[in-house]
Design a protein around this motif. Structure first.
Motif, PDB file in Angstrom:
ATOM      1  N   GLU A  11       3.150  12.376   1.362  1.00 23.39           N
ATOM      2  CA  GLU A  11       2.168  13.371   0.906  1.00 23.39           C
ATOM      3  C   GLU A  11       0.934  12.681   0.323  1.00 23.39           C
ATOM      4  OE1 GLU A  11       3.941  16.152  -1.818  1.00 23.39           O
ATOM      5  OE2 GLU A  11       5.505  16.685  -0.379  1.00 23.39           O
ATOM      6  N   LEU A  12       1.154  11.646  -0.490  1.00 24.88           N
ATOM      7  CA  LEU A  12       0.028  10.899  -1.055  1.00 24.88           C
ATOM      8  C   LEU A  12      -0.791  10.228   0.041  1.00 24.88           C
ATOM      9  CD1 LEU A  12       1.776   9.299  -4.159  1.00 24.88           C
ATOM     10  CD2 LEU A  12      -0.056  11.011  -4.197  1.00 24.88           C
ATOM     11  N   LEU A  13      -0.117   9.681   1.024  1.00 30.40           N
ATOM     12  CA  LEU A  13      -0.829   9.036   2.128  1.00 30.40           C
ATOM     13  C   LEU A  13      -1.612  10.065   2.945  1.00 30.40           C
ATOM     14  CD1 LEU A  13      -1.439   6.362   3.430  1.00 30.40           C
ATOM     15  CD2 LEU A  13       0.635   6.601   4.795  1.00 30.40           C
ATOM     16  N   GLN A  14      -1.039  11.230   3.164  1.00 30.99           N
ATOM     17  CA  GLN A  14      -1.734  12.296   3.899  1.00 30.99           C
ATOM     18  C   GLN A  14      -3.016  12.707   3.173  1.00 30.99           C
ATOM     19  OE1 GLN A  14      -1.119  13.571   6.858  1.00 30.99           O
ATOM     20  NE2 GLN A  14      -2.662  15.162   6.791  1.00 30.99           N
ATOM     21  N   GLN A  15      -2.977  12.749   1.839  1.00 33.24           N
ATOM     22  CA  GLN A  15      -4.167  13.094   1.069  1.00 33.24           C
ATOM     23  C   GLN A  15      -5.288  12.076   1.287  1.00 33.24           C
ATOM     24  OE1 GLN A  15      -2.793  13.393  -2.943  1.00 33.24           O
ATOM     25  NE2 GLN A  15      -2.338  15.579  -2.777  1.00 33.24           N
ATOM     26  N   CYS A  16      -4.921  10.816   1.508  1.00 28.76           N
ATOM     27  CA  CYS A  16      -5.941   9.785   1.760  1.00 28.76           C
ATOM     28  C   CYS A  16      -6.762  10.131   2.998  1.00 28.76           C
ATOM     29  CB  CYS A  16      -5.303   8.415   2.006  1.00 28.76           C
ATOM     30  SG  CYS A  16      -4.385   7.774   0.644  1.00 28.76           S
ATOM     31  N   LEU A  17      -6.102  10.720   3.961  1.00 27.77           N
ATOM     32  CA  LEU A  17      -6.763  11.027   5.221  1.00 27.77           C
ATOM     33  C   LEU A  17      -7.496  12.358   5.215  1.00 27.77           C
ATOM     34  CD1 LEU A  17      -3.803   9.966   7.545  1.00 27.77           C
ATOM     35  CD2 LEU A  17      -5.817   8.612   6.925  1.00 27.77           C
ATOM     36  N   ARG A  45       2.426   1.572  -9.791  1.00 28.32           N
ATOM     37  CA  ARG A  45       3.625   0.712  -9.701  1.00 28.32           C
ATOM     38  C   ARG A  45       4.707   1.324  -8.808  1.00 28.32           C
ATOM     39  NH1 ARG A  45       5.689  -2.488 -14.670  1.00 28.32           N
ATOM     40  NH2 ARG A  45       4.412  -4.057 -13.695  1.00 28.32           N
ATOM     41  N   PRO A  46       5.083   2.610  -8.980  1.00 29.89           N
ATOM     42  CA  PRO A  46       6.098   3.174  -8.080  1.00 29.89           C
ATOM     43  C   PRO A  46       5.658   3.167  -6.612  1.00 29.89           C
ATOM     44  CG  PRO A  46       5.857   4.565 -10.003  1.00 29.89           C
ATOM     45  CD  PRO A  46       4.754   3.548 -10.061  1.00 29.89           C
ATOM     46  N   ALA A  47       4.375   3.415  -6.362  1.00 24.60           N
ATOM     47  CA  ALA A  47       3.885   3.402  -4.980  1.00 24.60           C
ATOM     48  C   ALA A  47       4.002   2.011  -4.377  1.00 24.60           C
ATOM     49  CB  ALA A  47       2.435   3.881  -4.932  1.00 24.60           C
ATOM     50  N   ARG A  48       3.599   1.012  -5.120  1.00 25.19           N
ATOM     51  CA  ARG A  48       3.666  -0.370  -4.629  1.00 25.19           C
ATOM     52  C   ARG A  48       5.121  -0.785  -4.398  1.00 25.19           C
ATOM     53  NH1 ARG A  48       3.418  -5.933  -6.599  1.00 25.19           N
ATOM     54  NH2 ARG A  48       2.311  -7.089  -4.991  1.00 25.19           N
ATOM     55  N   THR A  49       5.993  -0.439  -5.322  1.00 25.00           N
ATOM     56  CA  THR A  49       7.410  -0.769  -5.182  1.00 25.00           C
ATOM     57  C   THR A  49       7.985  -0.131  -3.929  1.00 25.00           C
ATOM     58  OG1 THR A  49       7.673  -0.982  -7.564  1.00 25.00           O
ATOM     59  CG2 THR A  49       9.673  -0.545  -6.302  1.00 25.00           C
ATOM     60  N   THR A  50       7.683   1.138  -3.704  1.00 27.87           N
ATOM     61  CA  THR A  50       8.185   1.852  -2.533  1.00 27.87           C
ATOM     62  C   THR A  50       7.788   1.150  -1.247  1.00 27.87           C
ATOM     63  OG1 THR A  50       8.071   3.947  -3.730  1.00 27.87           O
ATOM     64  CG2 THR A  50       8.136   4.076  -1.317  1.00 27.87           C
ATOM     65  N   ARG A 102      -6.125   3.941  -2.350  1.00 27.18           N
ATOM     66  CA  ARG A 102      -4.824   4.604  -2.265  1.00 27.18           C
ATOM     67  C   ARG A 102      -4.145   4.269  -0.935  1.00 27.18           C
ATOM     68  NH1 ARG A 102      -4.033  11.104  -2.754  1.00 27.18           N
ATOM     69  NH2 ARG A 102      -3.912  10.727  -4.982  1.00 27.18           N
ATOM     70  N   ALA A 103      -4.899   4.288   0.158  1.00 26.06           N
ATOM     71  CA  ALA A 103      -4.315   3.981   1.467  1.00 26.06           C
ATOM     72  C   ALA A 103      -3.825   2.536   1.535  1.00 26.06           C
ATOM     73  CB  ALA A 103      -5.334   4.249   2.575  1.00 26.06           C
ATOM     74  N   VAL A 104      -4.617   1.597   1.017  1.00 27.07           N
ATOM     75  CA  VAL A 104      -4.208   0.187   1.020  1.00 27.07           C
ATOM     76  C   VAL A 104      -2.945   0.012   0.184  1.00 27.07           C
ATOM     77  CG1 VAL A 104      -4.876  -2.138   0.283  1.00 27.07           C
ATOM     78  CG2 VAL A 104      -6.511  -0.709   1.507  1.00 27.07           C
ATOM     79  N   LEU A 105      -2.880   0.688  -0.939  1.00 28.71           N
ATOM     80  CA  LEU A 105      -1.694   0.626  -1.788  1.00 28.71           C
ATOM     81  C   LEU A 105      -0.485   1.225  -1.082  1.00 28.71           C
ATOM     82  CD1 LEU A 105      -0.361   0.182  -4.627  1.00 28.71           C
ATOM     83  CD2 LEU A 105      -1.119   2.503  -5.160  1.00 28.71           C
ATOM     84  N   GLU A 109      10.729   3.895  -7.893  1.00 32.78           N
ATOM     85  CA  GLU A 109      10.144   4.111  -6.566  1.00 32.78           C
ATOM     86  C   GLU A 109       9.772   5.580  -6.402  1.00 32.78           C
ATOM     87  OE1 GLU A 109      12.287   2.550  -3.151  1.00 32.78           O
ATOM     88  OE2 GLU A 109      13.415   1.245  -4.486  1.00 32.78           O
ATOM     89  N   LEU A 110       8.908   5.831  -5.423  1.00 32.23           N
ATOM     90  CA  LEU A 110       8.588   7.207  -5.045  1.00 32.23           C
ATOM     91  C   LEU A 110       9.615   7.670  -4.026  1.00 32.23           C
ATOM     92  CD1 LEU A 110       4.760   6.910  -4.333  1.00 32.23           C
ATOM     93  CD2 LEU A 110       5.832   7.878  -6.357  1.00 32.23           C
ATOM     94  N   ASP A 111       9.888   8.971  -4.009  1.00 30.38           N
ATOM     95  CA  ASP A 111      10.734   9.458  -2.927  1.00 30.38           C
ATOM     96  C   ASP A 111       9.878   9.495  -1.656  1.00 30.38           C
ATOM     97  OD1 ASP A 111       9.867  12.491  -2.378  1.00 30.38           O
ATOM     98  OD2 ASP A 111       9.805  12.107  -4.547  1.00 30.38           O
ATOM     99  N   GLU A 112      10.524   9.489  -0.520  1.00 29.15           N
ATOM    100  CA  GLU A 112       9.819   9.361   0.757  1.00 29.15           C
ATOM    101  C   GLU A 112       8.806  10.486   0.984  1.00 29.15           C
ATOM    102  OE1 GLU A 112      10.830   8.657   5.476  1.00 29.15           O
ATOM    103  OE2 GLU A 112      12.428   8.545   4.000  1.00 29.15           O
ATOM    104  N   ASP A 113       9.169  11.717   0.631  1.00 30.12           N
ATOM    105  CA  ASP A 113       8.246  12.847   0.823  1.00 30.12           C
ATOM    106  C   ASP A 113       6.972  12.668  -0.008  1.00 30.12           C
ATOM    107  OD1 ASP A 113       9.946  14.078   2.612  1.00 30.12           O
ATOM    108  OD2 ASP A 113      10.867  15.370   1.097  1.00 30.12           O
ATOM    109  N   SER A 114       7.126  12.255  -1.268  1.00 28.35           N
ATOM    110  CA  SER A 114       5.956  12.047  -2.129  1.00 28.35           C
ATOM    111  C   SER A 114       5.059  10.947  -1.578  1.00 28.35           C
ATOM    112  CB  SER A 114       6.385  11.678  -3.552  1.00 28.35           C
ATOM    113  OG  SER A 114       7.099  12.728  -4.132  1.00 28.35           O
ATOM    114  N   HIS A 115       5.687   9.893  -1.089  1.00 28.13           N
ATOM    115  CA  HIS A 115       4.932   8.777  -0.522  1.00 28.13           C
ATOM    116  C   HIS A 115       4.051   9.254   0.635  1.00 28.13           C
ATOM    117  CE1 HIS A 115       4.635   5.187   2.228  1.00 28.13           C
ATOM    118  NE2 HIS A 115       4.057   4.758   1.133  1.00 28.13           N
TER     119      HIS A 115
END
Length: 170
Positions: free
Chosen positions: A39-45, A125-130, A58-61, A31-37
């Motif tokens: 941060e990746l979502l913020q980049q989508c925006l 995979r880690p993003a989807r699992t998270t 990326r946002a849908v994932l 899994e991703l740690d919460e902060d990484s999750h």
């Protein structure tokens, strides 16, 4: 071909006697740690250097944990502009004011879509699992399954994993 599959195949065809080969234990996906999750979502925006279709995928994932095959199957007009905002239309009846942006995202083969996400530093995979674990913590399997297109047994398995994760938290 794994050894177990070969031994079972050989025994069923009378090429060998029955042998017991233990199954390999399943390892929970990373899994991703919460902060990484987040941060990746913020980049989508905010990261306009990423192509729009990569930001959307990326946002849908990261929001819904959708499998790459489902994202690749989205029609080109699923991404539209409504009142000056880019929106993702997931139902069958688009908003009357919606128009497809230029350039529209293209349908892609799932393997290619996964490679493009990976090329944009998205650990699929880690993003989807998270996301699936997070959603399973909050939603019962009967709600999660139809919402994400999962079989109810799969949703129950995610719920059990979410419970194990909660048990490990301090």
């Amino acid at each position: 071909m794994p050894v177990r599959d070969f031994v079972v195949w050989a025994a069923r065809r009378s090429h060998s006697r029955d042998l017991l080969v233990p199954r390999r234990p399943k390892v929970d996906p990373e899994e991703l740690d919460e902060d990484s999750h987040w941060e990746l979502l913020q980049q989508c925006l905010t990261d306009t250097a990423l192509p729009l279709e990569a930001r959307t995928a990326r946002a849908v994932l990261l929001l819904f944990g959708q499998h790459v095959t489902r994202m690749a199957a989205l029609p080109a007009d699923a991404l539209a502009t409504v009142d000056g905002h880019t929106v993702l239309i997931l139902d069958r009846t688009p908003h009357p004011a919606a128009r497809t942006p230029r350039p529209p995202p293209h349908q892609a083969h799932p393997a290619g879509a996964a490679r493009r996400l990976t090329a944009h530093h998205i650990p699929v995979r880690p993003a989807r699992t998270t996301v699936l674990v997070q959603l399973a913590q909050d939603l019962p399997p009967a709600v999660l399954a139809p919402m994400l297109g999962l079989h109810v047994i799969t949703a129950q398995q995610w719920r059990r994993r979410a419970a194990r994760r909660l048990d490990r938290l301090p």
